[in-house]
Scaffold this motif. Structure first.
Motif, short mmCIF file in Angstrom:
data_model
loop_
_atom_site.label_atom_id
_atom_site.label_comp_id
_atom_site.label_asym_id
_atom_site.label_seq_id
_atom_site.Cartn_x
_atom_site.Cartn_y
_atom_site.Cartn_z
N LYS A 57 0.84 -1.21 0.00
CA LYS A 57 0.00 0.00 0.00
C LYS A 57 0.87 1.25 0.00
O LYS A 57 0.52 2.25 -0.59
N LEU A 58 1.98 1.19 0.73
CA LEU A 58 2.87 2.35 0.79
C LEU A 58 3.89 2.33 -0.34
O LEU A 58 4.62 3.29 -0.54
N SER A 59 3.94 1.22 -1.06
CA SER A 59 4.91 1.06 -2.15
C SER A 59 6.33 1.35 -1.64
O SER A 59 7.06 2.16 -2.23
N LEU A 60 6.71 0.71 -0.55
CA LEU A 60 8.06 0.94 0.00
C LEU A 60 9.07 0.63 -1.10
O LEU A 60 8.99 -0.41 -1.75
N PRO A 61 10.02 1.54 -1.35
CA PRO A 61 10.89 1.39 -2.51
C PRO A 61 11.76 0.12 -2.53
O PRO A 61 12.00 -0.42 -3.59
N THR A 62 12.24 -0.31 -1.35
CA THR A 62 13.24 -1.37 -1.37
C THR A 62 12.75 -2.71 -0.85
O THR A 62 13.45 -3.71 -0.96
N VAL A 63 11.58 -2.75 -0.23
CA VAL A 63 11.17 -3.98 0.44
C VAL A 63 9.68 -4.20 0.28
O VAL A 63 8.89 -3.26 0.25
N LYS A 64 9.29 -5.48 0.12
CA LYS A 64 7.88 -5.81 -0.09
C LYS A 64 7.29 -6.50 1.13
O LYS A 64 6.41 -7.35 1.00
N GLY A 65 7.80 -6.16 2.29
CA GLY A 65 7.32 -6.80 3.51
C GLY A 65 8.14 -8.05 3.81
O GLY A 65 9.23 -8.23 3.27
N TRP A 66 7.63 -8.84 4.74
CA TRP A 66 8.38 -10.02 5.17
C TRP A 66 7.61 -11.28 4.82
O TRP A 66 6.39 -11.28 4.78
N ASP A 67 8.39 -12.36 4.62
CA ASP A 67 7.79 -13.68 4.49
C ASP A 67 7.98 -14.38 5.83
O ASP A 67 8.96 -14.14 6.53
N TRP A 68 6.99 -15.19 6.20
CA TRP A 68 7.07 -15.87 7.50
C TRP A 68 6.87 -17.37 7.31
O TRP A 68 6.13 -17.80 6.43
N ARG A 69 7.54 -18.14 8.17
CA ARG A 69 7.32 -19.59 8.24
C ARG A 69 7.14 -19.99 9.70
O ARG A 69 7.60 -19.29 10.61
N PHE A 70 6.49 -21.14 9.85
CA PHE A 70 6.27 -21.67 11.20
C PHE A 70 7.16 -22.88 11.39
O PHE A 70 7.21 -23.76 10.52
N MET A 71 7.88 -22.92 12.51
CA MET A 71 8.68 -24.11 12.81
C MET A 71 8.69 -24.35 14.31
O MET A 71 9.17 -23.51 15.07
N THR A 78 11.89 -13.69 6.92
CA THR A 78 12.92 -13.22 6.00
C THR A 78 12.32 -12.06 5.21
O THR A 78 11.10 -11.89 5.18
N LEU A 79 13.18 -11.24 4.59
CA LEU A 79 12.67 -10.07 3.90
C LEU A 79 12.43 -10.34 2.42
O LEU A 79 13.15 -11.10 1.80
N LEU A 80 11.41 -9.72 1.91
CA LEU A 80 11.14 -9.80 0.47
C LEU A 80 11.67 -8.53 -0.17
O LEU A 80 11.10 -7.45 0.01
N LEU A 81 12.80 -8.64 -0.84
CA LEU A 81 13.47 -7.45 -1.35
C LEU A 81 13.06 -7.11 -2.77
O LEU A 81 12.73 -7.99 -3.56
N VAL A 82 13.08 -5.82 -3.05
CA VAL A 82 12.88 -5.38 -4.44
C VAL A 82 14.24 -5.49 -5.10
O VAL A 82 15.23 -4.96 -4.58
N THR A 83 14.34 -6.21 -6.21
CA THR A 83 15.67 -6.47 -6.76
C THR A 83 16.06 -5.55 -7.90
O THR A 83 17.19 -5.09 -7.96
N SER A 84 15.12 -5.22 -8.78
CA SER A 84 15.58 -4.43 -9.94
C SER A 84 15.55 -2.94 -9.63
O SER A 84 14.65 -2.44 -8.95
N GLU A 85 16.54 -2.25 -10.15
CA GLU A 85 16.67 -0.81 -9.96
C GLU A 85 15.44 -0.09 -10.53
O GLU A 85 14.93 0.87 -9.96
N GLN A 89 12.77 2.39 -8.54
CA GLN A 89 12.45 3.77 -8.92
C GLN A 89 10.96 3.99 -9.10
O GLN A 89 10.42 5.00 -8.67
N ARG A 90 10.33 3.01 -9.70
CA ARG A 90 8.88 3.13 -9.90
C ARG A 90 8.18 3.17 -8.53
O ARG A 90 7.33 4.01 -8.28
N ARG A 96 6.03 8.33 -2.67
CA ARG A 96 5.91 9.76 -2.34
C ARG A 96 4.45 10.20 -2.29
O ARG A 96 4.11 11.12 -1.56
N LYS A 97 3.63 9.56 -3.09
CA LYS A 97 2.20 9.90 -3.02
C LYS A 97 1.54 9.16 -1.86
O LYS A 97 0.72 9.71 -1.13
#
Lengths: 560, 341
Positions: A57-71, A78-85, A89-90, A96-97
């Motif tokens: 919703k916030l369109s965080l530039p570098t991260v798409k939130g976290w992935d979780w597992r149960f053990m 672990t983090l879900l990273l934005v990989t492409s430059e 930028q998009r 910003r909006k």
């Protein structure tokens, strides 16, 4: 016999999951000791959903939130990273909006969510669980699931937005004034605000005043918290007191004793912890010291604000002032969200599950309502409408045995792919620039300064110096042991610990960052807090005299 | 009977902007709001046009312009044309009927104030923003002088820049939508500005008053550090930061000039609490009326007693950092950089 996974689809699978990400971290703050299966199901599914929802919703530039597992009862993330430059930028443009509502009307945004979630709780509580039909009970449970899902969306959207502002403020303070979030001036700038948790404490103090006025103080003082209710209800005055007290509990007592678990009673079911606080206020006497402290601290804040503003170039002051206002709201949000979101939703989960559980017991599907915590929603649904037709005991028996096994061996703090070490894993966390990871998981590392000859080194959560007897508290049910003038030593603290802050002289916590509970509340009460000492609860024993110098981040054990 | 072309300020409002120009319309609106403005009257654009037509100046300018049309886009010529046109205007006498009407207003003003030959300021009051219409004559005394200065203000609509502006905008060369304000000179004990918002941070809960001894020009020009009073709108608590008021602006036979502030007055606030409270009270009313923060200019007359001596000469919407717009976007951009470190 086949028993389902605890969190179908999200059980940790070393082979596949380590291929997806080389590092999975245990959420030690929330999943130690290991969760009950039902609580784990809720957390893994919806905390995970909420983080990805909020980041998107916030369109965080570098991260798409976290992935979780149960053990084994532990939550691994672990983090879900934005990989492409290009995507970064998009997303930055969108961010910003998307962040503007936080800047333009923070109070309206947060207030709107609080209203929304409270109205959901109101609807859930409106059902009389013991008179409801099976279908109504099941519906209530389904709506609770949906409420939990929505709660985590609000939670993580707000937390990502709020912490981003806080981190920017911290960076700007460092750049413009040379201070960071462990500096006393910084703390003064973000202190001196009221919030819902303090308002609840104030109500408890008012009940203590009333107990004195109604001649009930003596009964309360000489009775152990678990028996106070029973003792009071022996007299008319006491019954009246308890009736008003329970009305208050029904409004603001939807708190869990352990924040992230559902197998301990809420204050509404068992007001003993709350009555224990009343007892402590009675013993302490005097005014509600937060009121007096608040005035002093608010005044200090205004001075610190002026000092800070004077270091900011005139033409930069407009946005800086606005940013400071946002950062100041971070502390309020940090405390209030626990009250309105986590604690309240978990209390609703417990309430709904136990309502259904009592019906299951009555109609023969279970032996004990609390056995519900060893089921997951799919299994609950199996017997939901016709509990008389199903026997769920065998699932409970197997899960309970598993859960007891989990308690015996601590879960590893991280699961790493071969050839990948913890330093590399931490570097990935830092590189993500994920605001929550930075403020909650990593925190500031203490600086060891041999010249201070301290026994423990930590970071400053709230400025000041204090000396007194240590009181090591590992669980909330030991809180009544805290005495006036003690220095509290704990792994960490949570909102239900707040009332003891009015009695203690200082706090030492093993883990914590500037937006953790102990730091925020310590600042409001004007007492020193040293955080991130890691082994405070291991090295310090109750009764030892200790000295804390939060300004220097040092803890001294006086009598070794 | 010819068209009305002179108005007392209290007859005017902002609706008359095109008739008498912004400054006069504003003074009219202010006096309607109950703000004490220096008493005076406005000469409307019709007065200008009537003068141009009756005196023959208009025809002469038209001829001059059409003869030199081809040269007008050259800057050197614009300078010359400006001088020429001003000369044409200033060389004309004001037609008798007009002159008498104008001078009778001046005499009425003197009667109103119960003073003989009152000292007035004659200022231009443009209906549209146009460069070069800044002409102001201070300390104008007597019927004849007032008439001369009104004509000179009209002529000031033809500075070089104003001519270039007309060409750019495709306006007719001899037209000038210009009004003139004739108002009593205030014998300023002190003067300054009052903003009903802290402009740097857009804090609308505060009023900032800045002032210095003498005329307000020293405060507006920013040449000295004035006294600054920051007043909370709700609680009325205020903070005062004294400026090093080394210089002040005074009247001078030819206009205004800077002079030294006597040492004993430098570290004394130029406003006392009563005066400050009166300024704040009025400013709050005006802001409430316009519903946007105001940028106001006040002056305190030393000849009259309080509170009749608190005059207002200007009020307009304040320019400040609005929280909702550019600042927010800038902050959003900064926040996005958190992810780049």
């Amino acid at each position: 016999m086949k028993v389902y996974d605890v969190v179908p689809g999200l059980e940790f699978d070393p082979e596949r999951d380590l291929a997806q990400s080389p590092a999975w971290f245990l959420d030690g703050t929330h999943s130690v000791p290991p969760w009950t299966p039902m609580f784990g199901w809720f957390w893994i599914n919806f905390c995970r959903h909420g983080m990805q929802w909020g980041a998107e919703k916030l369109s965080l530039p570098t991260v798409k939130g976290w992935d979780w597992r149960f053990m084994n009862g532990g939550g691994y993330l672990t983090l879900l990273l934005v990989t492409s430059e290009e995507e970064k930028q998009r997303r930055e443009g969108e961010f910003r909006k998307a962040i503007l509502p936080f800047i333009q009307d923070y109070e309206g945004l947060w207030g709107g969510f609080v209203k929304e979630i409270l109205s959901r709780y109101g609807a859930l509580k409106a059902l009389d669980l013991d008179k409801a039909s099976n279908i109504e009970l099941l519906d209530n449970f389904e709506e609770t699931i949906d409420t939990c899902r929505r709660m985590w969306e609000i939670h993580m959207y707000m937390m990502y937005g709020t912490y981003t502002a806080y981190i920017l403020f911290e960076n700007m303070c460092r750049d413009l004034a040379g201070i960071d979030d462990t500096s006393p001036t910084f703390h003064r700038v973000v202190s001196g605000f009221d919030n819902k948790v303090f308002q609840v404490d104030r109500r408890l103090w008012e009940f203590a005043q009333r107990a004195v006025k109604d001649d009930l103080a003596n009964t309360i003082s000489k009775t152990d918290p678990p028996e106070i209710r029973q003792e009071l209800e022996k007299t008319d005055k006491g019954r009246e007191f308890m009736s008003d007290f329970m009305a208050f509990m029904n409004e603001d007592g939807w708190r869990m004793q352990r924040m992230s678990e559902m197998n301990l009673p809420t204050w509404v079911e068992d007001p003993a912890p709350a009555l224990g606080m009343v007892k402590q206020f009675v013993a302490k006497g005097g005014g509600f010291n937060l009121d007096e402290e608040r005035k002093r601290i608010a005044k200090e804040r205004q001075e610190a604000e002026k000092e800070l503003m004077s270091k900011v170039p005139t033409e930069q002051r407009g946005w800086f002032q606005q940013l400071m206002g946002l950062a100041q709201k971070s502390g309020i949000f940090s405390e209030e969200h626990d009250h309105y979101l986590d604690l309240y939703t978990h209390a609703m989960m417990r309430r709904s599950a136990l309502g259904l559980g009592r019906r299951f017991v009555k109609l023969g599907a279970l032996d004990d309502p609390e056995d519900m915590f060893f089921l997951i929603p799919d299994e609950v649904r199996r017997a939901g409408i016709n509990p008389d037709q199903f026997d769920l005991r065998y699932i409970v028996a197997r899960r309970k045995a598993e859960w007891q096994e989990w308690q015996k061996t601590p879960n590893p703090p991280a699961v790493l792919a071969p050839g990948f070490d913890l330093d590399q894993a931490m570097a990935v966390l830092v590189k993500s620039n994920d605001p929550i990871a930075l403020k909650v998981v990593v925190g500031a590392m203490p600086q060891v300064r041999p010249e201070l000859k301290a026994d423990l080194y930590g970071t400053c959560g709230s400025p000041g110096v204090a000396e007194g007897p240590a009181r090591v508290i590992m669980n909330e049910d030991e809180l009544h042991l805290v005495k006036e003038g003690d220095i509290l030593v704990a792994a960490s603290t949570s909102p239900s610990w707040t009332p003891v802050f009015s009695m203690i002289k200082g706090v030492v916590v093993d883990r914590g960052a500037s937006l953790s509970h102990a730091a925020i509340v310590g600042r409001e009460y004007g007492i020193p807090v040293v955080m991130n000492v890691f082994e405070g609860t291991g090295k310090i024993r109750s009764g030892q005299r200790i000295k804390v110098d939060a300004n220097l981040g040092a803890v001294y054990i006086m009598d070794k | 009977m010819s068209e009305k072309w002179i108005y007392w300020f209290e007859e005017l409002s902002t609706a008359d902007n095109d008739l008498v120009g912004k400054k006069c319309a504003n003074l009219g609106e202010m006096s309607r709001l109950g703000l004490r403005v220096p008493p005076g009257f406005a000469v409307s654009v019709n007065g200008y046009e009537r003068f141009m037509s009756e005196s023959g100046a208009g025809e002469q300018i038209r001829r001059y312009v059409s003869e030199n049309r081809g040269l007008l886009d050259k800057v050197e010529f614009q300078v010359q044309a400006g001088r020429q046109i001003r000369e044409i205007i200033e060389s004309k006498e004001m037609p008798k009927a007009m002159r008498e009407e104008l001078q009778d207003h001046y005499t009425d003003l003197c009667k109103r104030l119960d003073m003989e030959d009152v000292s007035v300021a004659v200022r231009s009051s443009g209906a549209v923003s146009m460069p070069g219409q800044m002409e102001t004559y201070l300390n104008v005394v007597g019927r004849r002088e007032v008439t001369r200065k009104v004509i000179r203000v009209w002529g000031s609509a033809f500075t070089t820049r104003a001519i270039a502006f007309r060409l750019e905008q495709g306006m007719e060369m001899e037209k000038a939508p210009i009004g003139v304000a004739v108002l009593k000179m205030v014998n300023a004990k002190c003067a300054g500005v009052c903003l009903t918002v802290l402009p740097t941070i857009g804090d609308t809960s505060k009023i900032v008053v800045e002032g210095n001894w003498g005329l307000g020009e020293s405060v507006v020009s920013g040449e000295i550090t004035p006294d600054q009073f920051i007043v909370d709108k709700e609680q009325e608590e205020y903070e005062c930061v004294l400026g090093d008021k080394t210089k002040m602006v005074c009247y001078h036979p030819g206009g205004i000039c800077f002079s030294e502030v006597p040492h004993e007055k430098r570290c004394v606030p130029c406003l006392d609490e009563l005066e400050l409270r009166e300024i704040v009270r009025v400013a709050k009313d005006v802001e409430a009326h316009f519903k946007v923060p105001q940028d106001m200019e006040w002056v305190i007359d030393s000849d009259i007693s309080f509170p009749e001596n608190v005059f207002w000469v200007q009020t307009r919407p304040a320019k400040y950092m609005k929280k909702k717009e550019n600042e927010s976007e800038y902050l959003a951009e900064l926040m996005s950089r958190v992810f780049k470190m």
